[in-house]
Write a protein that holds these residues in place. Sequence first.
Motif, PDB file in Angstrom:
ATOM      1  N   VAL A  63     -10.952  -0.296  11.296  1.00 21.20           N
ATOM      2  CA  VAL A  63      -9.612  -0.765  10.939  1.00 21.20           C
ATOM      3  C   VAL A  63      -8.597   0.359  11.044  1.00 21.20           C
ATOM      4  N   GLY A  64      -9.034   1.567  10.714  1.00 25.24           N
ATOM      5  CA  GLY A  64      -8.111   2.693  10.732  1.00 25.24           C
ATOM      6  C   GLY A  64      -8.697   3.906  10.063  1.00 25.24           C
ATOM      7  N   HIS A  65      -7.824   4.668   9.406  1.00 21.88           N
ATOM      8  CA  HIS A  65      -8.223   5.960   8.855  1.00 21.88           C
ATOM      9  C   HIS A  65      -7.567   6.173   7.497  1.00 21.88           C
ATOM     10  N   ALA A 107     -18.738   4.750  -9.760  1.00 22.67           N
ATOM     11  CA  ALA A 107     -17.734   5.287 -10.692  1.00 22.67           C
ATOM     12  C   ALA A 107     -16.360   5.147 -10.049  1.00 22.67           C
ATOM     13  N   PRO A 108     -15.896   3.923  -9.847  1.00 19.09           N
ATOM     14  CA  PRO A 108     -14.695   3.697  -9.037  1.00 19.09           C
ATOM     15  C   PRO A 108     -13.403   4.092  -9.739  1.00 19.09           C
ATOM     16  N   ARG A 109     -12.452   4.526  -8.907  1.00 23.07           N
ATOM     17  CA  ARG A 109     -11.115   4.870  -9.371  1.00 23.07           C
ATOM     18  C   ARG A 109     -10.104   4.283  -8.388  1.00 23.07           C
ATOM     19  N   ALA A 110      -8.884   4.074  -8.850  1.00 21.38           N
ATOM     20  CA  ALA A 110      -7.831   3.494  -8.015  1.00 21.38           C
ATOM     21  C   ALA A 110      -6.729   4.510  -7.762  1.00 21.38           C
ATOM     22  N   GLU A 111      -6.191   4.466  -6.551  1.00 24.17           N
ATOM     23  CA  GLU A 111      -5.087   5.339  -6.160  1.00 24.17           C
ATOM     24  C   GLU A 111      -3.979   4.506  -5.527  1.00 24.17           C
ATOM     25  N   ALA A 112      -2.743   4.873  -5.764  1.00 29.80           N
ATOM     26  CA  ALA A 112      -1.592   4.253  -5.120  1.00 29.80           C
ATOM     27  C   ALA A 112      -1.170   5.107  -3.926  1.00 29.80           C
ATOM     28  N   GLU A 113      -0.984   4.465  -2.785  1.00 35.93           N
ATOM     29  CA  GLU A 113      -0.693   5.200  -1.556  1.00 35.93           C
ATOM     30  C   GLU A 113       0.268   4.419  -0.662  1.00 35.93           C
ATOM     31  N   PHE A 114       0.926   5.130   0.226  1.00 35.04           N
ATOM     32  CA  PHE A 114       1.670   4.490   1.304  1.00 35.04           C
ATOM     33  C   PHE A 114       0.726   4.274   2.483  1.00 35.04           C
ATOM     34  N   ALA A 115       0.793   3.078   3.060  1.00 31.99           N
ATOM     35  CA  ALA A 115      -0.007   2.755   4.241  1.00 31.99           C
ATOM     36  C   ALA A 115       0.925   2.549   5.427  1.00 31.99           C
ATOM     37  N   PHE A 116       0.413   2.885   6.610  1.00 35.24           N
ATOM     38  CA  PHE A 116       1.213   2.780   7.830  1.00 35.24           C
ATOM     39  C   PHE A 116       0.468   1.968   8.875  1.00 35.24           C
ATOM     40  N   LEU A 117       1.214   1.150   9.593  1.00 37.85           N
ATOM     41  CA  LEU A 117       0.676   0.385  10.718  1.00 37.85           C
ATOM     42  C   LEU A 117       1.086   1.068  12.009  1.00 37.85           C
ATOM     43  N   ILE A 118       0.108   1.434  12.805  1.00 33.09           N
ATOM     44  CA  ILE A 118       0.383   2.083  14.091  1.00 33.09           C
ATOM     45  C   ILE A 118       0.646   1.005  15.141  1.00 33.09           C
ATOM     46  N   GLY A 119       1.740   1.143  15.865  1.00 33.96           N
ATOM     47  CA  GLY A 119       2.150   0.101  16.793  1.00 33.96           C
ATOM     48  C   GLY A 119       1.767   0.326  18.229  1.00 33.96           C
ATOM     49  N   GLU A 120       1.333   1.536  18.577  1.00 33.42           N
ATOM     50  CA  GLU A 120       0.952   1.809  19.957  1.00 33.42           C
ATOM     51  C   GLU A 120      -0.071   2.932  20.005  1.00 33.42           C
ATOM     52  N   ASP A 121      -0.849   2.948  21.090  1.00 33.44           N
ATOM     53  CA  ASP A 121      -1.842   4.001  21.257  1.00 33.44           C
ATOM     54  C   ASP A 121      -1.156   5.355  21.392  1.00 33.44           C
ATOM     55  N   LEU A 122      -1.767   6.368  20.768  1.00 33.19           N
ATOM     56  CA  LEU A 122      -1.245   7.721  20.848  1.00 33.19           C
ATOM     57  C   LEU A 122      -2.287   8.645  21.459  1.00 33.19           C
ATOM     58  N   GLU A 227     -10.834  11.702  18.521  1.00 37.23           N
ATOM     59  CA  GLU A 227     -10.329  10.405  18.081  1.00 37.23           C
ATOM     60  C   GLU A 227      -8.800  10.427  18.076  1.00 37.23           C
ATOM     61  N   ARG A 228      -8.211   9.244  18.074  1.00 36.65           N
ATOM     62  CA  ARG A 228      -6.757   9.144  18.103  1.00 36.65           C
ATOM     63  C   ARG A 228      -6.309   7.874  17.391  1.00 36.65           C
ATOM     64  N   PHE A 229      -5.048   7.835  17.005  1.00 33.85           N
ATOM     65  CA  PHE A 229      -4.486   6.606  16.454  1.00 33.85           C
ATOM     66  C   PHE A 229      -4.309   5.606  17.591  1.00 33.85           C
ATOM     67  N   ARG A 230      -4.648   4.353  17.278  1.00 30.77           N
ATOM     68  CA  ARG A 230      -4.524   3.291  18.266  1.00 30.77           C
ATOM     69  C   ARG A 230      -3.693   2.142  17.702  1.00 30.77           C
ATOM     70  N   ALA A 231      -3.114   1.351  18.596  1.00 37.84           N
ATOM     71  CA  ALA A 231      -2.308   0.211  18.174  1.00 37.84           C
ATOM     72  C   ALA A 231      -3.125  -0.683  17.253  1.00 37.84           C
ATOM     73  N   GLY A 232      -2.529  -1.038  16.114  1.00 40.64           N
ATOM     74  CA  GLY A 232      -3.205  -1.888  15.153  1.00 40.64           C
ATOM     75  C   GLY A 232      -3.894  -1.137  14.035  1.00 40.64           C
ATOM     76  N   ASP A 233      -4.039   0.184  14.169  1.00 40.17           N
ATOM     77  CA  ASP A 233      -4.665   0.972  13.108  1.00 40.17           C
ATOM     78  C   ASP A 233      -3.825   0.927  11.830  1.00 40.17           C
ATOM     79  N   VAL A 234      -4.522   0.846  10.702  1.00 44.55           N
ATOM     80  CA  VAL A 234      -3.903   1.018   9.395  1.00 44.55           C
ATOM     81  C   VAL A 234      -4.306   2.398   8.881  1.00 44.55           C
ATOM     82  N   VAL A 235      -3.325   3.180   8.489  1.00 40.29           N
ATOM     83  CA  VAL A 235      -3.594   4.557   8.070  1.00 40.29           C
ATOM     84  C   VAL A 235      -3.048   4.767   6.670  1.00 40.29           C
ATOM     85  N   LEU A 236      -3.908   5.197   5.749  1.00 41.43           N
ATOM     86  CA  LEU A 236      -3.501   5.512   4.392  1.00 41.43           C
ATOM     87  C   LEU A 236      -3.195   6.998   4.305  1.00 41.43           C
ATOM     88  N   ALA A 237      -2.019   7.314   3.716  1.00 44.82           N
ATOM     89  CA  ALA A 237      -1.501   8.681   3.767  1.00 44.82           C
ATOM     90  C   ALA A 237      -1.919   9.554   2.596  1.00 44.82           C
TER      91      ALA A 237
END
Length: 273
Positions: A63-65, A107-122, A227-237
């Motif tokens: 799905v992404g990284h 031992a799960p924990r939750a984090e709040a993050e910004f997520a990004f949708l990659i729109g094109e292959d890089l 590896e590289r970002f590809r269109a459709g990848d979801v990336v958590l920052a």
Amino acid sequence: MTSSRTDEPYGIPALAEALREAELSGVAVPPPSTLRDGLTLAEAYEVQAVNIRKRLDAGESGVGHKIGLTSLAMQKQLGVDQPDFGVVTDAMVIREGEQWDASRLIAPRAEAEFAFLIGEDLGLSPDPQELRAAIAGVACSIEIIDSRVADWQISLVDTVADNASCARIAYGSFTSASVDVLDALPDAIMTMTRDDDVVASGPGSAVLGHPLTALEWLSRAIGAFGERFRAGDVVLAGAVAAAVPLTPGSVYQASAPGLAPVSVHVPLRTQGR
């Protein structure tokens, strides 16, 4: 890169198998760095890669990284001094309102993050302008981290081997990544609530000064592995604040100005809770 020490009792395959079995069984294992003396960062990423290949071979899809340990709060919480990264597959994604299985989380924990949708292959190492232009959307996200290593007694190499401690992710609807939206991220405060009580909050600037700086670091880091970002990848920052324990039966929500919120309802039956 392939290690020359895989014939040892705890070589790369054995470490990967131990972590994979821990995830499947819900029973934590000792830190990989204690099972393999002198475990290097490169070897830890090899361990991670072995288990990602197992996931993909078993039918999961990439799905992404995710980049982790980008905030000072998280580095202090886990006792490390630099970011790391992991891979996200479809089996890790919690859809809005979805009933999901948390029974094997340790031992799960939750984090709040910004997520990004990659729109094109890089390419393997895009420059900041190319990366910025390729971002199609921004969303609020919650990452549920979990350590297959007992008692979260981890060093950097331990969490790297454990796929950067990623367990599940959830993200809201993506807002178009306009210039104004991206420029506002450093000052945007993301807040996470648990059953309407605020449990974490922080600005985008907590993530290496700007969430896009985290994405730049990540694009170079995965590029070094081909590896590289590809269109459709979801990336958590990376988290804007320290992670909080996951409480069974609770609802967690992450929100930020101008973005759609995202919620996760934690099942009542959670391992160890």
